[in-house]
Design an enzyme around this catalytic site. Structure first.
Site, short mmCIF file in Angstrom:
data_model
loop_
_atom_site.label_atom_id
_atom_site.label_comp_id
_atom_site.label_asym_id
_atom_site.label_seq_id
_atom_site.Cartn_x
_atom_site.Cartn_y
_atom_site.Cartn_z
CD GLU A 151 -5.06 82.40 45.71
OE1 GLU A 151 -5.31 81.50 46.54
OE2 GLU A 151 -5.39 83.59 45.87
NE ARG A 154 -5.55 71.86 47.12
CZ ARG A 154 -6.09 71.08 48.02
NH1 ARG A 154 -5.62 69.87 48.22
NH2 ARG A 154 -7.14 71.49 48.73
CE LYS A 204 2.40 79.98 44.06
NZ LYS A 204 1.06 79.46 44.11
CB ALA A 252 4.34 56.63 45.05
N GLY A 257 2.65 67.20 37.55
CA GLY A 257 2.61 68.04 36.34
C GLY A 257 1.85 69.31 36.69
CB CYS A 260 1.75 75.48 39.92
SG CYS A 260 0.46 76.71 39.72
C1 UDX Z 1 -0.32 73.35 43.09
C2 UDX Z 1 -0.27 73.71 44.59
O1 UDX Z 1 -0.85 72.64 45.35
C3 UDX Z 1 -1.02 75.01 44.86
O2 UDX Z 1 -0.89 75.38 46.22
C4 UDX Z 1 -0.42 76.10 43.97
O3 UDX Z 1 -1.08 77.31 44.14
C5 UDX Z 1 -0.47 75.69 42.52
O4 UDX Z 1 0.21 74.44 42.34
P1 UDX Z 1 -2.08 72.29 41.38
O5 UDX Z 1 -1.00 72.44 40.34
O6 UDX Z 1 -3.46 72.72 41.03
O7 UDX Z 1 -1.66 73.12 42.70
O8 UDX Z 1 -2.14 70.76 41.78
P2 UDX Z 1 -1.83 69.81 43.02
O9 UDX Z 1 -3.09 69.24 43.52
O10 UDX Z 1 -0.95 70.43 44.00
O11 UDX Z 1 -1.07 68.63 42.24
C6 UDX Z 1 0.11 68.88 41.49
C7 UDX Z 1 0.63 67.62 40.85
O12 UDX Z 1 1.22 66.77 41.82
C8 UDX Z 1 -0.40 66.76 40.13
O13 UDX Z 1 0.13 66.32 38.89
C9 UDX Z 1 -0.64 65.60 41.05
O14 UDX Z 1 -1.03 64.44 40.38
C10 UDX Z 1 0.73 65.45 41.68
N1 UDX Z 1 0.70 64.83 43.02
C11 UDX Z 1 0.12 65.48 44.06
C12 UDX Z 1 1.30 63.58 43.22
O15 UDX Z 1 1.86 62.98 42.29
N2 UDX Z 1 1.28 63.03 44.48
C13 UDX Z 1 0.71 63.66 45.54
O16 UDX Z 1 0.75 63.11 46.65
C14 UDX Z 1 0.10 64.92 45.33
#
Ligand code: UDX
Length: 431
Positions: A151, A154, A204, A252, A257, A260
């Site tokens: 999967e 997000r 994945k 940035a 966090g 995942c």
């Molecule tokens: C992520 C993956 O995107 C998704 O495909 C997978 O199935 C599960 O893990 P998620 O954990 O829900 O999803 O969040 P995501 O939107 O990807 O953000 C993850 C973290 O990265 C957040 O803490 C976010 O603040 C941070 N982030 C994201 C950044 O610091 N900069 C960015 O440009 C993008």
């Protein structure tokens, strides 16, 4: 199709609701009776936009059911998804006890052919272990297939991601398994990548590691920008317009966090180690991510001087906006570091206050809104970029604060405007 989803967490519940919405009959199973009771009463245990309405609609139309019995789900459905948790062990490895337990239960409950699909994020080779476990406990030698269908949803946009995926990955060993899953996903009109099971499992972990690498890369560049007086937003735009790089995931900030990225990175590093590959590159991705949090502390100290008795207001606690999920949230780690240094902390988050209250120190002051968190603070830290924080009245905030110092941990404010309003503004890698 009749589908059983075992594990009604984020992935299981969203997938179950969406499969039902596509016209399938779905039974979502969970071994937590309180959670199933809640779901049956129409309440949703997690905050996910659109999920409550979708669950209620499909329950009303008789397509979505909840149960605590794996046996019931397996007996009634031909396709069984495993979406149970795969938490991190102390050494970073994924704990697959739940996956094993459920595989055994499925084997003991199958009345006839079943397709068993791993949806939880699992290390490569888990498919083989699931197959082995089902064989051992499948005393009547009933035919079955195992498949991997990772999967990519997000949190916060899980339903949209499920319904409009960039791709669907299916790892299979038999034509029958491929045909069933292809038919199931056909309504979504997305490219379907059919591979062997191990490749699907690696896709994945590789996807999440690549995305985490992108974030740590831009964070490393932001530190260089800070040191030379360049602007990371402009740098990110300049590199992101190259389609080979792409502009997504180049924000940035205080680091990634969630449930995942941190867990999957650790697990991937551990799998690599076990099979004899030192994934130093991913270790560096983790190091940069940890450093982003230390950096915030340094930035605050550089502006307020001594932390004891200083009050820091923190806006946002969840690991990202539009979710109440605080797992591995950088905001919480930063708060704990600040409290260790003797700072007083006032916090506000639109959705995550309940969950944060359970884990943050009793000394933390929980506020009713962003203004209350800013009141009498020596510094305000924007940790999660909720939309409501983009529309704050900063004239009012400045009046309320003891010292007008703003640390923009997600680079959402305009530095020029903030400075004009009289704030000492510090972003991540911005002039
Ligand atoms: C992520 C993956 O995107 C998704 O495909 C997978 O199935 C599960 O893990 P998620 O954990 O829900 O999803 O969040 P995501 O939107 O990807 O953000 C993850 C973290 O990265 C957040 O803490 C976010 O603040 C941070 N982030 C994201 C950044 O610091 N900069 C960015 O440009 C993008």
């Amino acid at each position: 199709m009749k589908i059983c989803i075992i594990g009604s967490g984020y992935v299981g519940l969203v997938s179950g609701a969406c499969f039902a919405d596509l016209g399938n009959t779905v039974i979502c199973v969970d071994n937590d009776p309180a959670k199933i009771k809640k779901l049956k009463s129409g309440a949703i245990p997690i905050y996910e936009p659109g999920l409550g309405e979708m669950v209620r609609r499909n329950r009303k139309e008789g397509r979505l059911f909840f149960s605590t019995s794996v046996r019931e789900g397996v007996r009634k459905c031909e396709v069984i998804f495993i979406a149970v948790g795969t938490p991190s062990r102390g050494n970073g490895e994924a704990d697959l006890t739940f996956v094993e337990h459920v595989s055994r239960q499925i084997a003991q409950s199958m009345p006839s052919y079943r397709l068993i699909v791993e949806k939880s994020t699992v290390p490569v080779n888990t498919g083989e272990w699931v197959e082995h476990t089902v064989k051992v406990f499948n005393k009547r030698n009933i035919k079955f297939d195992v498949a991997s269908n990772p999967e990519f949803l997000r949190e916060g946009s899980a339903i949209k991601d499920f319904m409009n995926p960039d791709r669907i990955v299916i790892g299979v060993k038999s034509k029958k398994a491929k045909d069933i899953l292809t038919e199931l996903y056909n309504p979504l009109k997305a490219p379907i990548v059919v591979t062997d099971i191990k490749s699907a499992e690696i896709i994945k972990h590789a996807s999440n590691s690549f995305l985490a690498t992108k974030i740590s890369f831009i964070n490393a560049i932001s530190d260089i920008c800070d040191k030379v007086g360049a602007d990371i937003s402009e740098v990110a735009r300049g590199i992101g317009l190259d389609r080979r790089i792409g502009k997504e995931f180049l924000n940035a900030g205080i680091g990634f966090g969630g449930s995942c990225f941190p867990k999957d990175l650790s697990a991937f590093i551990r799998i690599a180690e076990k099979i004899g590959y030192d994934f130093g590159m991913l270790k560096e991705v983790q190091r940069v991510n940890d450093y982003q949090k230390d950096l915030v502390l340094k930035k605050i100290e550089a502006l307020v001087w001594n932390l004891p008795k200083k009050t820091i207001g923190v806006l946002g606690l969840s690991f990202k906006p539009d979710t109440d999920d605080i797992r591995q949230a950088p905001a919480l780690e930063i708060i704990e570091m600040l409290q260790e240094e003797g700072a007083r902390i006032k916090v506000y988050d639109p959705e995550a206050m309940g969950k944060a209250r359970a884990v943050l120190s009793k000394k933390t002051e929980f506020c009713k809104d962003a203004y209350a968190a800013a009141k009498n603070s020596d510094c305000l830290l924007l940790a999660t970029e909720w939309n409501e924080f983009k529309e704050l009245d900063f004239k009012k905030i400045k009046r309320l604060m003891r010292q007008p110092i703003l640390i923009d941990g997600r680079n959402i404010y305009d530095p020029v405007e903030m400075k004009k309003l009289g704030f000492t503004y510090v972003g991540i890698g911005r002039k």
